[in-house]
Design a protein around this motif. Structure first.
Motif, short mmCIF file in Angstrom:
data_model
loop_
_atom_site.label_atom_id
_atom_site.label_comp_id
_atom_site.label_asym_id
_atom_site.label_seq_id
_atom_site.Cartn_x
_atom_site.Cartn_y
_atom_site.Cartn_z
N PRO A 213 -6.49 8.68 -2.11
CA PRO A 213 -5.82 8.03 -0.89
C PRO A 213 -7.49 7.34 -0.46
N ARG A 214 -8.00 7.21 -0.57
CA ARG A 214 -9.15 5.46 -1.42
C ARG A 214 -9.09 4.57 -0.55
N ALA A 215 -8.37 4.22 -1.11
CA ALA A 215 -7.39 2.87 -1.12
C ALA A 215 -7.07 2.91 0.53
N PHE A 216 -6.77 3.76 0.92
CA PHE A 216 -6.31 3.01 2.58
C PHE A 216 -8.06 2.47 3.32
N PRO B 260 -13.11 2.36 -8.67
CA PRO B 260 -14.49 2.77 -7.96
C PRO B 260 -14.67 3.19 -7.00
N GLU B 261 -13.53 1.61 -6.09
CA GLU B 261 -14.54 1.08 -4.85
C GLU B 261 -12.98 0.22 -4.78
N SER C 73 -10.20 6.61 8.23
CA SER C 73 -9.59 8.44 8.68
C SER C 73 -8.99 8.65 7.48
N LEU C 74 -7.29 8.24 7.36
CA LEU C 74 -6.72 8.19 5.99
C LEU C 74 -7.20 7.86 5.07
N ALA C 75 -7.95 7.53 4.30
CA ALA C 75 -9.02 7.37 3.06
C ALA C 75 -9.56 9.01 2.95
N ALA C 76 -10.40 9.91 4.08
CA ALA C 76 -11.69 10.15 3.85
C ALA C 76 -11.16 12.15 3.75
N ARG C 77 -9.46 11.59 4.06
CA ARG C 77 -8.48 12.71 4.04
C ARG C 77 -8.46 13.46 2.44
N PRO C 78 -8.47 15.00 2.30
CA PRO C 78 -8.38 15.30 1.09
C PRO C 78 -7.38 15.46 0.49
N LEU D 127 0.76 -1.35 -0.75
CA LEU D 127 0.03 0.07 0.43
C LEU D 127 0.62 1.34 -0.28
N GLY D 128 0.26 2.11 -0.99
CA GLY D 128 1.39 3.72 -0.88
C GLY D 128 2.54 2.89 -2.07
#
Length: 244
Positions: free
Chosen positions: A177-180, A60-61, A124-129, A23-24
């Motif tokens: 970031p949504r991958a988190f 998409p997800e 929370s990380l996935a939701a950050r801008p 990841l990342g």
């Protein structure tokens, strides 16, 4: 293929070795393997950027199945393929084995046990801008921290430079970031679904897993002495023992 996947690689013929990053990160974390594989691997090898990472298109997800579905076209229908995945890539390797004719699967540094707090933090990380940087060096340094490679690779390394993107004179991580939010893997189910032999390995000093956790899964396990979570970057030659 419909899903744009950036791929690096080398060699010719069979068997195919598919190397999946964590990841990342990006597929460039395997660049230190190239001279070793030229000498020791009889076929070709591919190191893709997972969807939403590096130069590959986002999903998409983000689910383990969706990651694996995007990689199916890389696996030849009639050949022999070995998949080695690090961390998230190890889970994706297992999901891929349930879909394609894979000869063997090895997962390195997979986190198999998650707490509620860890999953909350990931969501929370996935939701950050997206965070923007004024220079590529700042963005590359952030990429290395996010991917756990700080101190192992310099900011000018291809694994760092291909993990960032420039837009209108500003820089950001290429990582979606949504991958988190991919969540925790159901390792017993993934292992049971794999028709191929599975090996799980970890660096001796990897804080993300334990020997006991791996042993409880009932597959072949290997501990790499002196190495940490990113064992494949720390000592590629030692990690070659994971290949059949």
């Amino acid at each position: 293929m419909d899903q744009k996947i950036r791929v690096t690689g080398g060699g010719t013929g069979e068997p195919l070795l598919l190397l999946l990053h964590g990841l990342g990160a990006t597929g460039d974390v395997w660049s230190g393997w190239a001279p070793l594989l030229e000498r020791h691997w009889p076929g070709r090898w591919l190191a893709p950027d997972l969807p939403g990472h590096g130069g590959s298109a986002p999903l998409p997800e983000y689910t383990f199945d969706a990651f694996a579905d995007a990689l199916v076209p890389l696996v030849p229908a009639g050949g022999r393929t070995v998949v080695l995945g690090h961390s998230l890539g190890g889970v994706v390797a297992l999901a891929l084995a349930a879909r394609t004719p894979v000869t063997a699967v090895a997962g390195l540094g997979v986190k198999v046990a998650w707490t509620a707090e860890e999953l909350d933090r990931a969501r929370s990380l996935a939701a950050r801008p997206v965070t923007w940087f004024d220079s590529p060096d700042e963005a590359a340094a952030r990429h290395l921290r996010i991917s756990g490679l700080a101190g192992l690779l310099p900011p000018g390394h291809p694994a760092a430079r291909n993990g960032i993107r420039e837009e209108d004179g500003r820089w950001r991580l290429a990582l979606d970031p949504r991958a988190f939010a991919v969540g925790a893997p159901d390792m017993p189910a993934l292992i049971a679904q794999s028709p191929s032999p599975v090996t799980l390995a970890r660096g001796e000093h990897d804080p993300m897993n334990t020997d006991a956790q791996f042993a409880s899964l009932g597959v072949a396990t290997l501990t790499l002495p002196g190495l940490g979570h990113n064992a494949h970057v720390e000592n590629p030659e030692q990690c070659l023992t994971l290949l059949p």
